[in-house]
Design a protein around this motif. Structure first.
Motif, PDB file in Angstrom:
ATOM      1  N   ARG A 248     -41.485  49.778  26.147  1.00 36.09           N
ATOM      2  CA  ARG A 248     -42.200  51.030  26.009  1.00 36.09           C
ATOM      3  C   ARG A 248     -41.314  52.113  25.384  1.00 36.09           C
ATOM      4  NH1 ARG A 248     -47.125  52.561  28.657  1.00 36.09           N
ATOM      5  NH2 ARG A 248     -47.220  50.543  29.646  1.00 36.09           N
ATOM      6  N   ALA A 249     -40.021  52.006  25.604  1.00 34.73           N
ATOM      7  CA  ALA A 249     -39.116  53.029  25.078  1.00 34.73           C
ATOM      8  C   ALA A 249     -37.842  52.361  24.580  1.00 34.73           C
ATOM      9  CB  ALA A 249     -38.789  54.046  26.158  1.00 34.73           C
ATOM     10  N   ASP A 250     -37.040  53.105  23.866  1.00 29.90           N
ATOM     11  CA  ASP A 250     -35.814  52.574  23.277  1.00 29.90           C
ATOM     12  C   ASP A 250     -34.622  52.672  24.230  1.00 29.90           C
ATOM     13  OD1 ASP A 250     -35.656  51.295  20.841  1.00 29.90           O
ATOM     14  OD2 ASP A 250     -36.232  53.116  19.773  1.00 29.90           O
ATOM     15  N   ASP A 251     -34.868  52.778  25.529  1.00 35.26           N
ATOM     16  CA  ASP A 251     -33.769  53.045  26.457  1.00 35.26           C
ATOM     17  C   ASP A 251     -33.112  51.764  26.978  1.00 35.26           C
ATOM     18  OD1 ASP A 251     -35.689  52.020  28.055  1.00 35.26           O
ATOM     19  OD2 ASP A 251     -35.923  53.786  29.337  1.00 35.26           O
ATOM     20  N   GLY A 252     -33.491  50.593  26.414  1.00 31.50           N
ATOM     21  CA  GLY A 252     -32.869  49.348  26.841  1.00 31.50           C
ATOM     22  C   GLY A 252     -33.327  48.883  28.207  1.00 31.50           C
ATOM     23  N   SER A 253     -34.329  49.524  28.773  1.00 28.97           N
ATOM     24  CA  SER A 253     -34.825  49.104  30.079  1.00 28.97           C
ATOM     25  C   SER A 253     -35.504  47.754  29.950  1.00 28.97           C
ATOM     26  CB  SER A 253     -35.821  50.130  30.610  1.00 28.97           C
ATOM     27  OG  SER A 253     -36.891  50.266  29.704  1.00 28.97           O
ATOM     28  N   ALA A 254     -35.686  47.088  31.068  1.00 33.39           N
ATOM     29  CA  ALA A 254     -36.295  45.763  31.041  1.00 33.39           C
ATOM     30  C   ALA A 254     -37.723  45.873  30.513  1.00 33.39           C
ATOM     31  CB  ALA A 254     -36.298  45.179  32.442  1.00 33.39           C
ATOM     32  N   PRO A 255     -38.204  44.799  29.845  1.00 32.74           N
ATOM     33  CA  PRO A 255     -39.598  44.829  29.405  1.00 32.74           C
ATOM     34  C   PRO A 255     -40.513  45.027  30.604  1.00 32.74           C
ATOM     35  CG  PRO A 255     -38.471  42.829  28.647  1.00 32.74           C
ATOM     36  CD  PRO A 255     -37.527  43.543  29.552  1.00 32.74           C
ATOM     37  N   LEU A 256     -41.592  45.732  30.392  1.00 33.06           N
ATOM     38  CA  LEU A 256     -42.485  46.001  31.514  1.00 33.06           C
ATOM     39  C   LEU A 256     -43.404  44.829  31.823  1.00 33.06           C
ATOM     40  CD1 LEU A 256     -43.332  49.703  30.716  1.00 33.06           C
ATOM     41  CD2 LEU A 256     -41.808  48.807  32.475  1.00 33.06           C
ATOM     42  N   GLY A 257     -43.305  43.770  31.035  1.00 29.53           N
ATOM     43  CA  GLY A 257     -44.086  42.577  31.326  1.00 29.53           C
ATOM     44  C   GLY A 257     -45.440  42.598  30.668  1.00 29.53           C
ATOM     45  N   ARG A 258     -46.219  41.617  31.032  1.00 31.20           N
ATOM     46  CA  ARG A 258     -47.515  41.383  30.408  1.00 31.20           C
ATOM     47  C   ARG A 258     -48.350  42.654  30.350  1.00 31.20           C
ATOM     48  NH1 ARG A 258     -49.598  36.669  29.203  1.00 31.20           N
ATOM     49  NH2 ARG A 258     -51.834  36.553  28.911  1.00 31.20           N
ATOM     50  N   GLY A 259     -48.862  42.955  29.149  1.00 31.57           N
ATOM     51  CA  GLY A 259     -49.739  44.105  29.010  1.00 31.57           C
ATOM     52  C   GLY A 259     -49.013  45.426  28.971  1.00 31.57           C
ATOM     53  N   ALA A 260     -47.705  45.393  28.728  1.00 30.15           N
ATOM     54  CA  ALA A 260     -46.935  46.633  28.750  1.00 30.15           C
ATOM     55  C   ALA A 260     -47.389  47.599  27.668  1.00 30.15           C
ATOM     56  CB  ALA A 260     -45.453  46.336  28.593  1.00 30.15           C
ATOM     57  N   LEU A 261     -47.660  47.060  26.470  1.00 35.87           N
ATOM     58  CA  LEU A 261     -48.141  47.894  25.376  1.00 35.87           C
ATOM     59  C   LEU A 261     -49.539  47.438  24.972  1.00 35.87           C
ATOM     60  CD1 LEU A 261     -45.015  48.148  23.035  1.00 35.87           C
ATOM     61  CD2 LEU A 261     -45.853  49.823  24.681  1.00 35.87           C
ATOM     62  N   GLY A 262     -50.221  48.237  24.180  1.00 30.38           N
ATOM     63  CA  GLY A 262     -51.549  47.882  23.690  1.00 30.38           C
ATOM     64  C   GLY A 262     -51.666  48.182  22.214  1.00 30.38           C
ATOM     65  N   ALA A 263     -52.869  48.031  21.678  1.00 31.15           N
ATOM     66  CA  ALA A 263     -53.085  48.260  20.249  1.00 31.15           C
ATOM     67  C   ALA A 263     -54.545  48.558  19.974  1.00 31.15           C
ATOM     68  CB  ALA A 263     -52.662  47.032  19.443  1.00 31.15           C
ATOM     69  N   THR A 264     -54.782  49.281  18.885  1.00 27.64           N
ATOM     70  CA  THR A 264     -56.132  49.406  18.329  1.00 27.64           C
ATOM     71  C   THR A 264     -56.107  48.829  16.926  1.00 27.64           C
ATOM     72  OG1 THR A 264     -56.741  51.329  19.651  1.00 27.64           O
ATOM     73  CG2 THR A 264     -57.927  51.024  17.589  1.00 27.64           C
ATOM     74  N   LEU A 265     -57.088  47.951  16.642  1.00 21.85           N
ATOM     75  CA  LEU A 265     -57.244  47.367  15.305  1.00 21.85           C
ATOM     76  C   LEU A 265     -58.517  47.912  14.680  1.00 21.85           C
ATOM     77  CD1 LEU A 265     -56.440  43.601  16.060  1.00 21.85           C
ATOM     78  CD2 LEU A 265     -54.861  45.392  15.338  1.00 21.85           C
ATOM     79  N   PHE A 266     -58.550  47.969  13.353  1.00 25.41           N
ATOM     80  CA  PHE A 266     -59.712  48.478  12.620  1.00 25.41           C
ATOM     81  C   PHE A 266     -60.365  47.311  11.881  1.00 25.41           C
ATOM     82  CE2 PHE A 266     -56.044  51.481  12.249  1.00 25.41           C
ATOM     83  CZ  PHE A 266     -56.363  52.224  13.379  1.00 25.41           C
ATOM     84  N   TRP A 267     -61.519  46.867  12.418  1.00 23.72           N
ATOM     85  CA  TRP A 267     -62.179  45.661  11.903  1.00 23.72           C
ATOM     86  C   TRP A 267     -62.396  45.734  10.396  1.00 23.72           C
ATOM     87  CZ3 TRP A 267     -63.140  40.775  12.333  1.00 23.72           C
ATOM     88  CH2 TRP A 267     -64.206  40.206  11.661  1.00 23.72           C
ATOM     89  N   ALA A 268     -62.810  46.906   9.890  1.00 22.04           N
ATOM     90  CA  ALA A 268     -63.125  47.023   8.462  1.00 22.04           C
ATOM     91  C   ALA A 268     -61.878  46.841   7.588  1.00 22.04           C
ATOM     92  CB  ALA A 268     -63.768  48.377   8.172  1.00 22.04           C
ATOM     93  N   GLN A 269     -60.682  47.010   8.166  1.00 20.80           N
ATOM     94  CA  GLN A 269     -59.458  46.887   7.390  1.00 20.80           C
ATOM     95  C   GLN A 269     -58.840  45.486   7.455  1.00 20.80           C
ATOM     96  OE1 GLN A 269     -58.459  51.472   8.382  1.00 20.80           O
ATOM     97  NE2 GLN A 269     -56.645  50.200   8.142  1.00 20.80           N
ATOM     98  N   LEU A 270     -59.401  44.611   8.322  1.00 11.78           N
ATOM     99  CA  LEU A 270     -58.791  43.281   8.455  1.00 11.78           C
ATOM    100  C   LEU A 270     -59.055  42.469   7.185  1.00 11.78           C
ATOM    101  CD1 LEU A 270     -59.626  42.676  12.185  1.00 11.78           C
ATOM    102  CD2 LEU A 270     -57.359  42.624  11.171  1.00 11.78           C
ATOM    103  N   PRO A 271     -58.003  41.969   6.521  1.00 16.29           N
ATOM    104  CA  PRO A 271     -58.180  41.315   5.221  1.00 16.29           C
ATOM    105  C   PRO A 271     -58.839  39.947   5.361  1.00 16.29           C
ATOM    106  CG  PRO A 271     -55.900  41.120   5.944  1.00 16.29           C
ATOM    107  CD  PRO A 271     -56.593  41.984   6.955  1.00 16.29           C
TER     108      PRO A 271
END
Ligand code: ADP
Ligand code: MG
Length: 357
Positions: A248-271
């Motif tokens: 989540r951050a650049d502080d070298g902390s341990a990964p927060l595990g499954r689902g730590a980050l998320g994303a939004t994708l734009f269907w119309a832009q998927l090639p």
């Protein structure tokens, strides 16, 4: 915690058959040793003197990865291509590979075509066959065992610019190379689930049989990408591997595990190819978002590289910006372009060898 192989580092699954492919690997084959560097990435990284080797192996099994009677020239190509693709995701330069074969019989016309497919691709990437093992599969009452092709590939990598899957940050752009979904559509065509005009059909079958590993593109992205993975099991699942392993951050902390980050994708832009347009939306989404065997690269990168990455072209393949990394867990897909369209309701799963779908 470390433990003996008989001492799994977690509770056993509640019921037999519920353990997925990636939980299985994490529970039984992930140990906190130096060589563990890389379990969970596309390649393991091993320092040898002043240089670093990227190593990966992938297997093709008759009846699982290809249908009985598959074109042996295409199999030779694909067996190496899927391994080259893991090197591409590490930004590595291919060097050499080992070939392990288990065959029901020594069929010379099969072997001639298989080895031609293999060596033609090896020559294009300057990658040399340096060894392996060859055995005959058992001949039982039920017939011969399946053809099994396993390749271990070695490449060289610059450790300083290596990112693997763990470097994505909230705010990064998400990019994908080439076009998605054609290999999955090829499988549906081969299974007789739909028909397409001849040129579209041929393009899909070619993508399924002879994937092109994005080796040059992977190398060109070193120093720009914050994380990379090759799309072998489907975009959503492979992107999830980046989001699960990233911090989540650049502080070298341990990964927060499954689902730590998320994303939004734009269907119309998927090639995707134009011949997807008239297909049912559910089929389009299944192939483009969750179809396996594309062997494109999914890449995250800070927005500062936007213009440079949009202009990048290597061996006929470029990158398309398809979304952004966010702190909110989960992957959302918006129906339109960036900033437009409602969220799509999706029920899609990437390929997992031990999960029934
Ligand atoms: P890929 O699709 O990039 O080839 P996989 O999905 O097959 O990767 O594997 C995920 C990760 O787990 C990789 O880092 C791989 O090296 C590792 N892995 C897979 N099987 C095993 C195993 N039996 N023992 C140790 N590591 C494994
Ligand atoms: Mg991979």
């Amino acid at each position: 915690v470390d433990g003996a192989p008989t001492d799994p580092a977690g509770p056993l699954p509640a019921a037999a058959g519920t353990l997925g492919e990636f939980a299985l690997i994490a529970r039984y084959f992930t140990r906190p040793t130096a060589e563990r560097q890389g379990i969970g990435d596309d390649c393991a990284l091993i320092d040898v003197g002043d240089s670093t080797l990227a190593i990966s192996s992938d297997m093709l099994l008759e009846g699982v990865h290809f249908l009985p009677g598959a074109d042996p020239h295409a199999l030779g190509h694909k067996a190496l291509a899927v391994n080259l693709s893991d090197l591409a995701a590490a930004g590595a330069q291919p060097r050499c590979f080992l070939l392990d074969l288990a065959l029901p019989r020594a069929d010379e016309s099969w072997l001639a075509a298989f080895s031609r497919g293999l060596f033609e691709l090896a020559a294009r990437h300057g990658c040399t066959l340096v060894g392996g093992d060859t055995t005959r599969t058992p001949q039982g009452a039920g017939g011969a065992g399946p053809i099994t092709i396993a390749i271990t590939i070695l490449g060289s990598v610059d450790r300083a610019s290596y990112r693997g899957r763990a470097g994505a940050r909230p705010g990064d752009d998400i990019w994908v190379s080439g076009q998605l979904g054609e290999a999955a559509l090829g499988l549906a065509l081969r299974r007789g689930e739909l028909t397409l005009p001849p040129a579209a059909r041929a393009a899909c079958l070619e993508r399924m049989d002879r994937p092109q590993a994005r080796v040059a593109l992977g190398r060109a992205l070193a120093g720009r990408a914050s994380a990379m993975i090759d799309v072998s099991d489907g975009l959503l699942g492979d992107l999830a591997h980046i989001l699960e392993r990233s911090y989540r951050a650049d502080d070298g902390s341990a990964p927060l595990g499954r689902g730590a980050l998320g994303a939004t994708l734009f269907w119309a832009q998927l090639p995707r190819a134009g011949f997807f347009d008239p297909l049912p939306p559910a089929l389009q989404q299944r192939c483009v978002l969750a179809g396996g065997d594309d062997y494109e690269l999914a890449v995250t990168a800070p927005p500062q590289w936007r213009a440079e990455l949009a202009a990048l072209r290597c061996e006929g393949a470029g990158l398309t910006r398809i979304g952004r990394v966010e702190a909110a867990p989960g992957i959302r897909v918006h129906a339109g372009h960036e900033g437009a369209g409602a969220e799509l309701a999706l029920a899609l799963q990437s390929f997992d060898h031990f999960r029934s779908s």
